[in-house]
Design a protein around this motif. Structure first.
Motif, PDB file in Angstrom:
ATOM      1  N   THR A 150      -1.810  -1.374   3.999  1.00  0.00           N
ATOM      2  CA  THR A 150      -1.288  -0.896   5.281  1.00  0.00           C
ATOM      3  C   THR A 150      -1.634  -1.866   6.404  1.00  0.00           C
ATOM      4  OG1 THR A 150      -1.556   1.381   4.541  1.00  0.00           O
ATOM      5  CG2 THR A 150      -1.375   1.045   6.919  1.00  0.00           C
ATOM      6  N   GLU A 151      -2.870  -2.368   6.374  1.00  0.00           N
ATOM      7  CA  GLU A 151      -3.343  -3.246   7.462  1.00  0.00           C
ATOM      8  C   GLU A 151      -2.718  -4.637   7.403  1.00  0.00           C
ATOM      9  OE1 GLU A 151      -5.086  -1.870   9.650  1.00  0.00           O
ATOM     10  OE2 GLU A 151      -6.429  -3.247  10.685  1.00  0.00           O
ATOM     11  N   PHE A 152      -2.569  -5.186   6.171  1.00  0.00           N
ATOM     12  CA  PHE A 152      -2.159  -6.589   6.030  1.00  0.00           C
ATOM     13  C   PHE A 152      -0.754  -6.757   5.453  1.00  0.00           C
ATOM     14  CE2 PHE A 152      -6.738  -6.841   6.345  1.00  0.00           C
ATOM     15  CZ  PHE A 152      -6.921  -7.946   7.161  1.00  0.00           C
ATOM     16  N   GLY A 153      -0.049  -5.662   5.232  1.00  0.00           N
ATOM     17  CA  GLY A 153       1.316  -5.763   4.699  1.00  0.00           C
ATOM     18  C   GLY A 153       2.330  -5.937   5.816  1.00  0.00           C
ATOM     19  N   GLY A 154       3.485  -6.535   5.474  1.00  0.00           N
ATOM     20  CA  GLY A 154       4.600  -6.635   6.417  1.00  0.00           C
ATOM     21  C   GLY A 154       4.285  -7.374   7.696  1.00  0.00           C
ATOM     22  N   LEU A 155       3.592  -8.507   7.575  1.00  0.00           N
ATOM     23  CA  LEU A 155       3.146  -9.225   8.778  1.00  0.00           C
ATOM     24  C   LEU A 155       4.168 -10.236   9.307  1.00  0.00           C
ATOM     25  CD1 LEU A 155      -0.618  -9.954   8.067  1.00  0.00           C
ATOM     26  CD2 LEU A 155       0.412  -8.158   9.460  1.00  0.00           C
ATOM     27  N   GLY A 156       5.160 -10.580   8.492  1.00  0.00           N
ATOM     28  CA  GLY A 156       6.125 -11.574   8.954  1.00  0.00           C
ATOM     29  C   GLY A 156       5.728 -12.995   8.609  1.00  0.00           C
ATOM     30  N   VAL A 157       4.557 -13.176   7.993  1.00  0.00           N
ATOM     31  CA  VAL A 157       4.184 -14.476   7.413  1.00  0.00           C
ATOM     32  C   VAL A 157       3.672 -14.197   6.000  1.00  0.00           C
ATOM     33  CG1 VAL A 157       3.528 -15.508   9.641  1.00  0.00           C
ATOM     34  CG2 VAL A 157       1.771 -14.442   8.215  1.00  0.00           C
ATOM     35  N   PRO A 158       3.762 -15.186   5.096  1.00  0.00           N
ATOM     36  CA  PRO A 158       3.221 -14.957   3.746  1.00  0.00           C
ATOM     37  C   PRO A 158       1.716 -14.680   3.801  1.00  0.00           C
ATOM     38  CG  PRO A 158       4.589 -16.944   3.819  1.00  0.00           C
ATOM     39  CD  PRO A 158       4.375 -16.508   5.238  1.00  0.00           C
ATOM     40  N   VAL A 159       1.271 -13.726   3.005  1.00  0.00           N
ATOM     41  CA  VAL A 159      -0.165 -13.399   2.912  1.00  0.00           C
ATOM     42  C   VAL A 159      -0.614 -13.689   1.478  1.00  0.00           C
ATOM     43  CG1 VAL A 159      -1.933 -11.623   3.176  1.00  0.00           C
ATOM     44  CG2 VAL A 159       0.091 -11.607   4.665  1.00  0.00           C
ATOM     45  N   ALA A 164      -2.258  -3.773  -7.809  1.00  0.00           N
ATOM     46  CA  ALA A 164      -0.945  -3.147  -7.637  1.00  0.00           C
ATOM     47  C   ALA A 164      -0.710  -2.779  -6.173  1.00  0.00           C
ATOM     48  CB  ALA A 164      -0.839  -1.905  -8.521  1.00  0.00           C
ATOM     49  N   ALA A 165      -1.720  -2.230  -5.522  1.00  0.00           N
ATOM     50  CA  ALA A 165      -1.570  -1.841  -4.110  1.00  0.00           C
ATOM     51  C   ALA A 165      -1.283  -3.061  -3.237  1.00  0.00           C
ATOM     52  CB  ALA A 165      -2.838  -1.133  -3.622  1.00  0.00           C
ATOM     53  N   LEU A 166      -1.969  -4.172  -3.533  1.00  0.00           N
ATOM     54  CA  LEU A 166      -1.788  -5.383  -2.715  1.00  0.00           C
ATOM     55  C   LEU A 166      -0.432  -6.024  -2.985  1.00  0.00           C
ATOM     56  CD1 LEU A 166      -5.367  -6.951  -3.050  1.00  0.00           C
ATOM     57  CD2 LEU A 166      -4.475  -5.550  -1.194  1.00  0.00           C
ATOM     58  N   THR A 167      -0.080  -6.155  -4.258  1.00  0.00           N
ATOM     59  CA  THR A 167       1.187  -6.827  -4.569  1.00  0.00           C
ATOM     60  C   THR A 167       2.380  -5.978  -4.120  1.00  0.00           C
ATOM     61  OG1 THR A 167       1.033  -6.030  -6.834  1.00  0.00           O
ATOM     62  CG2 THR A 167       0.279  -8.244  -6.448  1.00  0.00           C
ATOM     63  N   ASP A 168       2.249  -4.651  -4.202  1.00  0.00           N
ATOM     64  CA  ASP A 168       3.334  -3.779  -3.713  1.00  0.00           C
ATOM     65  C   ASP A 168       3.585  -3.993  -2.218  1.00  0.00           C
ATOM     66  OD1 ASP A 168       3.662  -2.754  -6.198  1.00  0.00           O
ATOM     67  OD2 ASP A 168       2.758  -0.797  -5.793  1.00  0.00           O
ATOM     68  N   ALA A 169       2.551  -4.451  -1.507  1.00  0.00           N
ATOM     69  CA  ALA A 169       2.686  -4.699  -0.067  1.00  0.00           C
ATOM     70  C   ALA A 169       3.144  -6.132   0.206  1.00  0.00           C
ATOM     71  CB  ALA A 169       1.351  -4.430   0.633  1.00  0.00           C
ATOM     72  N   GLY A 170       3.471  -6.876  -0.864  1.00  0.00           N
ATOM     73  CA  GLY A 170       3.971  -8.241  -0.688  1.00  0.00           C
ATOM     74  C   GLY A 170       2.885  -9.289  -0.574  1.00  0.00           C
ATOM     75  N   ILE A 171       1.634  -8.892  -0.856  1.00  0.00           N
ATOM     76  CA  ILE A 171       0.519  -9.844  -0.789  1.00  0.00           C
ATOM     77  C   ILE A 171       0.403 -10.548  -2.140  1.00  0.00           C
ATOM     78  CG2 ILE A 171      -1.998 -10.058  -0.517  1.00  0.00           C
ATOM     79  CD1 ILE A 171      -1.828  -7.521   1.302  1.00  0.00           C
ATOM     80  N   THR A 172       0.359 -11.881  -2.110  1.00  0.00           N
ATOM     81  CA  THR A 172       0.192 -12.667  -3.339  1.00  0.00           C
ATOM     82  C   THR A 172      -1.291 -12.786  -3.639  1.00  0.00           C
ATOM     83  OG1 THR A 172       2.183 -13.944  -2.848  1.00  0.00           O
ATOM     84  CG2 THR A 172       0.634 -14.922  -4.412  1.00  0.00           C
ATOM     85  N   VAL A 173      -1.709 -12.324  -4.821  1.00  0.00           N
ATOM     86  CA  VAL A 173      -3.132 -12.394  -5.181  1.00  0.00           C
ATOM     87  C   VAL A 173      -3.308 -13.451  -6.269  1.00  0.00           C
ATOM     88  CG1 VAL A 173      -5.161 -11.112  -5.948  1.00  0.00           C
ATOM     89  CG2 VAL A 173      -3.362  -9.934  -4.658  1.00  0.00           C
ATOM     90  N   LEU A 174      -4.174 -14.413  -6.001  1.00  0.00           N
ATOM     91  CA  LEU A 174      -4.403 -15.519  -6.929  1.00  0.00           C
ATOM     92  C   LEU A 174      -5.707 -15.315  -7.697  1.00  0.00           C
ATOM     93  CD1 LEU A 174      -3.548 -18.507  -4.538  1.00  0.00           C
ATOM     94  CD2 LEU A 174      -2.027 -17.385  -6.194  1.00  0.00           C
ATOM     95  N   GLU A 175      -5.697 -15.690  -8.971  1.00  0.00           N
ATOM     96  CA  GLU A 175      -6.938 -15.762  -9.753  1.00  0.00           C
ATOM     97  C   GLU A 175      -6.724 -16.823 -10.832  1.00  0.00           C
ATOM     98  OE1 GLU A 175     -10.055 -14.736  -9.292  1.00  0.00           O
ATOM     99  OE2 GLU A 175     -10.469 -15.900 -11.091  1.00  0.00           O
ATOM    100  N   GLY A 176      -7.125 -18.035 -10.494  1.00  0.00           N
ATOM    101  CA  GLY A 176      -6.955 -19.144 -11.432  1.00  0.00           C
ATOM    102  C   GLY A 176      -5.547 -19.691 -11.445  1.00  0.00           C
TER     103      GLY A 176
END
Ligand SMILES: [Fe+2]
Ligand SMILES: [Fe+2]
Length: 248
Positions: free
Chosen positions: A54-63, A82-94
């Motif tokens: 909710t806080e960091f989703g839909g910001l208008g820049v890639p997150v 799942a919660a982060l990626t559903d909000a369009g946040i790209t999560v990296l691990e390796g």
């Protein structure tokens, strides 16, 4: 000029919801991308991750984010992701991602990282199986970071971790806990590619600025350190690789 906003250790739960949002609404005018350096939640629950979304989703820049140790605490990583990626946040691990910013390809490689300590004062892969497993874990994640950075096809490389790659940005933390705050292996991984900037969090009482042995700028963007919603780093033109001459 590429403008990179970054913050870590926001430790969002319901009571923090809305605290960052007013500054984040200004982000598109301030930066081209936002990096989140882990410890996004307080205890790593799916419910907290939905607050992060909710806080960091839909910001208008890639997150682009990595998780931190807190985001693992309740063993709900799949739900958190799942919660982060559903909000369009790209999560990296390796792995890595490339963002096109006005024709310049920004590559970001990320891992959570792990501890182990720094040259001359680090754990070694010796003795009990538990000790070997601890050190091997750091070795594996550092290798993944190095290979993700080296494999990037981009104009500017940035490394994103939660744990620290250098001791410089830990200054202010008790020396006794340095081995739990980062590892020199992450710094070696960053130096194995032409990295323009490395950002991390985790060290709430550390310092903002450091450099790898190879000279890469390191910035601790833990929220308690930067004391603002995000810091913005400008990657100057000298960090942008010149175009490859045609025919080569
Ligand atoms: Fe933290
Ligand atoms: Fe942390």
């Amino acid at each position: 000029m590429i403008r990179i906003a970054a913050v870590g250790d926001v430790h969002i739960d319901r009571d923090v919801l809305g605290r960052f949002r007013p500054a984040l609404e200004e982000l598109p005018g301030q930066a081209d991308v936002l990096l989140l350096a882990g410890d996004l939640t307080r205890h790593g629950t799916e419910a907290e991750a939905k607050c992060v979304a909710t806080e960091f989703g839909g910001l208008g820049v890639p997150v682009i984010a990595v998780l931190g140790n807190h985001d693992h605490h309740c063993d709900e990583v799949p739900g958190v992701l799942a919660a982060l990626t559903d909000a369009g946040i790209t999560v990296l691990e390796g792995d890595s991602t490339v963002v096109d910013i006005d024709g310049v390809r920004l590559g970001v490689a990320g891992v959570k990282g792990f501890g182990g300590g720094f040259a001359g004062r680090c754990a070694s892969e010796f003795g009990e199986p538990e000790m070997k497993a601890f050190v091997r874990t750091t070795g594996v994640v550092a290798e993944r970071l190095g290979s993700a950075l080296r494999d990037l096809d981009c104009d500017v490389r940035v490394a994103l971790t939660h744990y620290a790659p250098v001791p410089d940005t830990l200054a202010g933390e008790p020396l006794e806990i340095y081995p739990f705050l980062g590892s020199y292996l992450l710094g070696q991984a960053i130096d194995s590619a032409p990295t323009a900037l490395a950002v991390h969090g985790h060290a709430h009482h550390g310092s903002e600025r450091g450099r790898t042995p190879g000279g890469v700028r390191v910035r601790n963007v833990a929220h308690p350190v930067i004391k603002q919603a995000y810091s913005v780093f400008n990657l100057a033109p000298e960090h942008v690789s010149p175009p490859t001459p045609s025919g080569i």
